[in-house]
Design a protein around this motif. Structure first.
Motif, PDB file in Angstrom:
ATOM      1  N   ASN A   1      50.566  54.394  34.252  1.00 24.73           N
ATOM      2  CA  ASN A   1      50.863  53.305  35.175  1.00 24.73           C
ATOM      3  C   ASN A   1      49.662  52.901  36.025  1.00 24.73           C
ATOM      4  O   ASN A   1      49.572  51.750  36.457  1.00 24.73           O
ATOM      5  CB  ASN A   1      52.067  53.675  36.047  1.00 24.73           C
ATOM      6  N   ILE A   2      48.738  53.811  36.250  1.00 20.77           N
ATOM      7  CA  ILE A   2      47.475  53.410  36.895  1.00 20.77           C
ATOM      8  C   ILE A   2      46.749  52.410  35.991  1.00 20.77           C
ATOM      9  O   ILE A   2      46.247  51.374  36.452  1.00 20.77           O
ATOM     10  CB  ILE A   2      46.570  54.631  37.164  1.00 20.77           C
TER      11      ILE A   2
ATOM     12  N   THR B   1      48.703  59.619  42.944  1.00 21.42           N
ATOM     13  CA  THR B   1      49.871  59.240  42.146  1.00 21.42           C
ATOM     14  C   THR B   1      50.546  60.473  41.563  1.00 21.42           C
ATOM     15  O   THR B   1      49.901  61.488  41.286  1.00 21.42           O
ATOM     16  CB  THR B   1      49.459  58.323  40.973  1.00 21.42           C
ATOM     17  N   LEU B   2      51.853  60.354  41.360  1.00 23.60           N
ATOM     18  CA  LEU B   2      52.629  61.343  40.619  1.00 23.60           C
ATOM     19  C   LEU B   2      53.738  60.613  39.876  1.00 23.60           C
ATOM     20  O   LEU B   2      54.241  59.578  40.345  1.00 23.60           O
ATOM     21  CB  LEU B   2      53.250  62.396  41.546  1.00 23.60           C
TER      22      LEU B   2
ATOM     23  N   PRO C   1      41.349  55.815  53.910  1.00 29.07           N
ATOM     24  CA  PRO C   1      42.661  55.193  53.735  1.00 29.07           C
ATOM     25  C   PRO C   1      43.213  55.536  52.354  1.00 29.07           C
ATOM     26  O   PRO C   1      42.449  55.847  51.430  1.00 29.07           O
ATOM     27  CB  PRO C   1      42.381  53.702  53.876  1.00 29.07           C
ATOM     28  N   VAL C   2      44.540  55.473  52.200  1.00 26.54           N
ATOM     29  CA  VAL C   2      45.193  55.974  50.991  1.00 26.54           C
ATOM     30  C   VAL C   2      46.184  54.942  50.454  1.00 26.54           C
ATOM     31  O   VAL C   2      46.912  54.313  51.218  1.00 26.54           O
ATOM     32  CB  VAL C   2      45.950  57.297  51.288  1.00 26.54           C
ATOM     33  N   ILE C   3      46.206  54.795  49.135  1.00 29.31           N
ATOM     34  CA  ILE C   3      47.301  54.122  48.437  1.00 29.31           C
ATOM     35  C   ILE C   3      48.027  55.187  47.633  1.00 29.31           C
ATOM     36  O   ILE C   3      47.406  55.901  46.836  1.00 29.31           O
ATOM     37  CB  ILE C   3      46.804  53.011  47.501  1.00 29.31           C
ATOM     38  N   ALA C   4      49.337  55.320  47.841  1.00 33.29           N
ATOM     39  CA  ALA C   4      50.131  56.344  47.174  1.00 33.29           C
ATOM     40  C   ALA C   4      51.178  55.696  46.273  1.00 33.29           C
ATOM     41  O   ALA C   4      51.974  54.884  46.744  1.00 33.29           O
ATOM     42  CB  ALA C   4      50.808  57.237  48.201  1.00 33.29           C
ATOM     43  N   MET C   5      51.155  56.032  45.000  1.00 35.30           N
ATOM     44  CA  MET C   5      52.221  55.638  44.078  1.00 35.30           C
ATOM     45  C   MET C   5      52.995  56.904  43.709  1.00 35.30           C
ATOM     46  O   MET C   5      52.753  57.543  42.690  1.00 35.30           O
ATOM     47  CB  MET C   5      51.646  54.957  42.826  1.00 35.30           C
ATOM     48  N   LEU C   6      53.879  57.273  44.607  1.00 33.43           N
ATOM     49  CA  LEU C   6      54.684  58.478  44.412  1.00 33.43           C
ATOM     50  C   LEU C   6      55.882  58.422  45.347  1.00 33.43           C
ATOM     51  O   LEU C   6      55.972  57.575  46.227  1.00 33.43           O
ATOM     52  CB  LEU C   6      53.846  59.739  44.644  1.00 33.43           C
ATOM     53  N   ASN C   7      56.788  59.376  45.140  1.00 34.44           N
ATOM     54  CA  ASN C   7      57.987  59.464  45.974  1.00 34.44           C
ATOM     55  C   ASN C   7      57.966  60.754  46.788  1.00 34.44           C
ATOM     56  O   ASN C   7      57.095  61.604  46.620  1.00 34.44           O
ATOM     57  CB  ASN C   7      59.246  59.447  45.097  1.00 34.44           C
TER      58      ASN C   7
ATOM     59  N   GLY D   1      55.670  55.110  39.671  1.00 35.97           N
ATOM     60  CA  GLY D   1      55.827  54.365  38.433  1.00 35.97           C
ATOM     61  C   GLY D   1      55.815  52.856  38.561  1.00 35.97           C
ATOM     62  O   GLY D   1      55.814  52.146  37.554  1.00 35.97           O
ATOM     63  N   ASP D   2      55.781  52.339  39.780  1.00 35.35           N
ATOM     64  CA  ASP D   2      55.853  50.890  39.998  1.00 35.35           C
ATOM     65  C   ASP D   2      54.440  50.295  39.962  1.00 35.35           C
ATOM     66  O   ASP D   2      53.841  49.986  40.993  1.00 35.35           O
ATOM     67  CB  ASP D   2      56.540  50.595  41.328  1.00 35.35           C
ATOM     68  N   TYR D   3      53.927  50.099  38.751  1.00 39.67           N
ATOM     69  CA  TYR D   3      52.539  49.661  38.615  1.00 39.67           C
ATOM     70  C   TYR D   3      52.325  48.228  39.088  1.00 39.67           C
ATOM     71  O   TYR D   3      51.239  47.880  39.554  1.00 39.67           O
ATOM     72  CB  TYR D   3      52.057  49.840  37.176  1.00 39.67           C
ATOM     73  N   SER D   4      53.359  47.394  38.985  1.00 38.31           N
ATOM     74  CA  SER D   4      53.216  46.014  39.466  1.00 38.31           C
ATOM     75  C   SER D   4      53.012  45.992  40.978  1.00 38.31           C
ATOM     76  O   SER D   4      52.148  45.263  41.498  1.00 38.31           O
ATOM     77  CB  SER D   4      54.440  45.181  39.080  1.00 38.31           C
ATOM     78  N   SER D   5      53.812  46.792  41.690  1.00 37.71           N
ATOM     79  CA  SER D   5      53.636  46.877  43.148  1.00 37.71           C
ATOM     80  C   SER D   5      52.308  47.525  43.506  1.00 37.71           C
ATOM     81  O   SER D   5      51.676  47.158  44.504  1.00 37.71           O
ATOM     82  CB  SER D   5      54.793  47.671  43.777  1.00 37.71           C
ATOM     83  N   LEU D   6      51.873  48.476  42.688  1.00 36.10           N
ATOM     84  CA  LEU D   6      50.567  49.101  42.926  1.00 36.10           C
ATOM     85  C   LEU D   6      49.466  48.053  42.834  1.00 36.10           C
ATOM     86  O   LEU D   6      48.580  47.990  43.702  1.00 36.10           O
ATOM     87  CB  LEU D   6      50.317  50.223  41.922  1.00 36.10           C
ATOM     88  N   ALA D   7      49.524  47.215  41.809  1.00 38.95           N
ATOM     89  CA  ALA D   7      48.509  46.181  41.639  1.00 38.95           C
ATOM     90  C   ALA D   7      48.509  45.212  42.821  1.00 38.95           C
ATOM     91  O   ALA D   7      47.446  44.862  43.363  1.00 38.95           O
ATOM     92  CB  ALA D   7      48.753  45.428  40.335  1.00 38.95           C
TER      93      ALA D   7
END
Length: 403
Positions: free
Chosen positions: A237-238, A302-303, A326-332, A351-357
């Protein structure tokens, strides 16, 4: 106190066991480490070591006893199995003679996978009643199933019984995430044994040399991922987010590290023609991380979306925070909550790669001052919650109360 640390991984391998041993020694304790022959992560025995070479050392005042093991090689299932159990077997023999010739006040088992590292401690606990403090950094058999891909119910049930026995015989269970409490208690009533004992970042990251020689970074807004590039880190997803941002040549993904998913990453970059926006740096020593982090605009953690990972706080998050980034986190779960509580960046669902982008694009439009403020918040949160000195002081208090 006379303390024995049992861990399959120790210096020159890069694990928290190094900090633990050296800091306890600096505080006046007599520290012995029972470990293996260094071969992680490449799977080859490090230069200067061997089956009959440097089996006993003194490193920074810490006595190091190295047990035989079969190197992990490229990390296939059978090779990992023999790696794990060869250490457990030969280290248990070493532990028997260590117990005869020494009087230890406490044993600390440092447990990133595998749990089989506990066997030598179990032997010493049974024979000499030495209290064992089990630093649980990975949940078994859950991680065996999710990260290891093991689905056989017989195997998973077997390890459920094994880990329950280990928990039962431990004096205290030191957990790196508060979320581990519920998962451990599902295996038995261990609540009174559980103590929160989080990860920290190495001083070489938080206060290290920012001039360590590293490859030239590309120009643009640099989103850096540093650490293990494995199954759990959701590289799929990254990479999908990188595809969505492909047209924006200002945004650059920087991957520092290596792992089982690196062949996938390299193939994906080539297949989707991402060489202009995704750079693979490779593996570097921990001493280089301060220099890498200094060049990044924002750090990525990410996880995958899985119940076990929702309980986990990735160790890289503390490293990012310690470096004032600063941090961007794609995890729960708890890791995401740390970023929210610290007010140090952005969180999107695992897992939300669109929101990550979209979030990376938003972050790239922030001013330098806004990014600096987020980084400052990171460091403040780290100082309050994850400072190594405070963690080790807490450990000393835990052990001394029980002895």
């Amino acid at each position: 106190m006379n303390i024995l640390i049992i861990t399959q991984y120790f210096y020159p391998e890069n694990f928290k066991s190094n900090d633990l041993a050296f800091e306890l020694k600096n505080r006046g304790h007599n520290v012995t480490v029972l470990t293996g022959i260094p071969n992680y992560p490449e799977g080859k025995i490090f230069d200067g070591y061997g089956f009959f070479k440097n089996k006993k050392q003194v490193i920074n005042g810490v006595r190091v006893i190295r047990s035989l093991l079969l190197p992990r090689g490229k990390g296939g299932g059978l090779r990992l199995f023999t790696n794990y159990y060869s250490f457990a077997f030969f280290a248990s023999i070493k532990a028997f003679f260590l117990g005869i010739n020494n009087r230890f006040d406490a044993i600390i088992v440092h447990e990133p996978s595998p749990i089989t590292q506990y066997y030598p401690a179990l032997l010493m606990n049974k024979l000499w009643k030495i209290p064992v403090y089990f630093w649980v950094m990975d949940l078994w058999p859950e991680s065996l199933s999710i990260a290891g891909g093991i689905k056989n119910k017989f195997i998973l049930n077997y390890y459920s019984k094994v880990i329950k026995n280990f928990y039962k015989n431990a004096e205290k269970l030191l957990v790196t995430s508060k979320g581990f409490r519920s998962a451990i208690n599902e295996k038995g009533d261990f609540d009174d044994k559980i103590v929160y004992f989080p990860n920290w970042a190495e001083d070489s990251i938080s206060d290290g040399n920012k001039d360590f020689p590293i490859p030239k970074m590309p120009d643009g807004f640099k989103v850096m991922f540093a650490g293990n590039i494995g199954e759990a880190q959701d590289l799929e997803n990254i990479m999908k987010a990188a595809v969505q941002l492909k047209a924006n040549k200002n945004i650059k993904f920087i991957l520092v590290g290596d792992g089982r998913k690196m062949p996938f990453v390299k193939n994906f970059i080539e297949e989707h023609k991402l060489t202009d926006t995704v750079s693979v740096m490779g593996r570097f020593p921990v001493e280089a991380m301060s220099s890498f982090f200094d060049k990044a605009d924002i750090m990525l953690v990410t996880l995958k979306d899985d119940p076990i990972f929702n309980l986990t706080v990735p160790a890289k998050l503390q490293a990012y925070m310690s470096a004032s980034k600063p941090v961007i986190a794609m995890l729960n779960g708890e890791g995401a909550q740390n970023v929210i509580d610290a007010e140090c960046g952005f969180v999107v669902a695992a897992g939300d790669y669109s929101s990550l982008a979209k979030t990376i694009l938003t972050a790239s439009e922030l001013s330098y001052e806004q990014l600096q403020k987020l980084g400052s918040n990171s460091r403040k949160y780290y100082e309050m919650n994850f400072k190594m000195s405070a963690c080790i002081s807490n450990l000393e208090s835990i052990i001394s109360k029980e002895n």
